[in-house]
Design a protein around this motif. Structure first.
Motif: not given
Length: 183
Positions: A7-11, A150-156, A165-171
């Protein structure tokens, strides 16, 4: 390494380019022009596909688009899956043998106007979803193991809240290693 949540780095979805399943690839290209003009740096070239009611259906990536616009890639892909490793020369020979990208731009443009997002989009598998409360390491492992990004982010509630995105994880990983105060 300090605990960083997805959640801290997702778009968030509000920063994702969205298209509808009945749009053409030409519509996707036009939407990309509009997002580029919006000056929103988080927007990227992959799109989230929604139905008419705004519900998540899938994603369409740059690779999905290239594969759709050059139909011979499906033949190359079948050949590639049966072979173990290829040299650059072997890949170029396959491109030559299958006449990849030899059609005129006008023909490709026409195809882009005819192909619908629904026929090109990627419907994510279960492994391609990640909970926004998961840590960065889990997302990194999923990518390194070969997930279609990219990975799809879901909530509870299993609602799609964004993409990762992988680039956001790397950063985020890079910044945490450079931070002298990071545990």
């Amino acid at each position: 390494m300090k605990r960083i949540l997805v959640a801290d780095i997702m778009i968030p979805m509000s920063h994702c380019m969205t298209v509808q399943e009945d749009h053409s690839l030409l519509d996707v290209f036009q939407a990309l022009d509009q997002t580029r003009n919006s000056k929103n740096e988080a927007l990227h070239k992959d799109s989230i596909v929604l139905d008419r009611n705004g519900a998540f259906l899938g994603k369409i990536t740059m690779i999905d688009i290239f594969m759709a616009l050059e139909p011979n890639y499906s033949r190359v892909k079948q050949l590639h899956e049966t072979a173990s490793r290829h040299s650059v020369g072997a890949y170029m020979k396959m491109a030559e043998d299958f006449d990849l990208w030899l059609e005129p731009t006008q023909t490709i443009r026409h195809r882009a106007g005819q192909l619908k997002v629904a026929n090109v989009m990627h419907i994510p598998e279960e492994i391609e979803y990640i909970d926004e409360q998961e840590n960065l390491e889990k997302a990194m492992h999923i990518y390194i193991m070969g997930v279609h990004q990219p990975l799809i982010v879901i909530d509870a509630d299993n609602e799609v809240t964004g993409v990762l995105r992988f680039g956001d994880i790397f950063e985020a990983f890079r910044q945490s290693l450079l931070d002298p105060n990071s545990p």
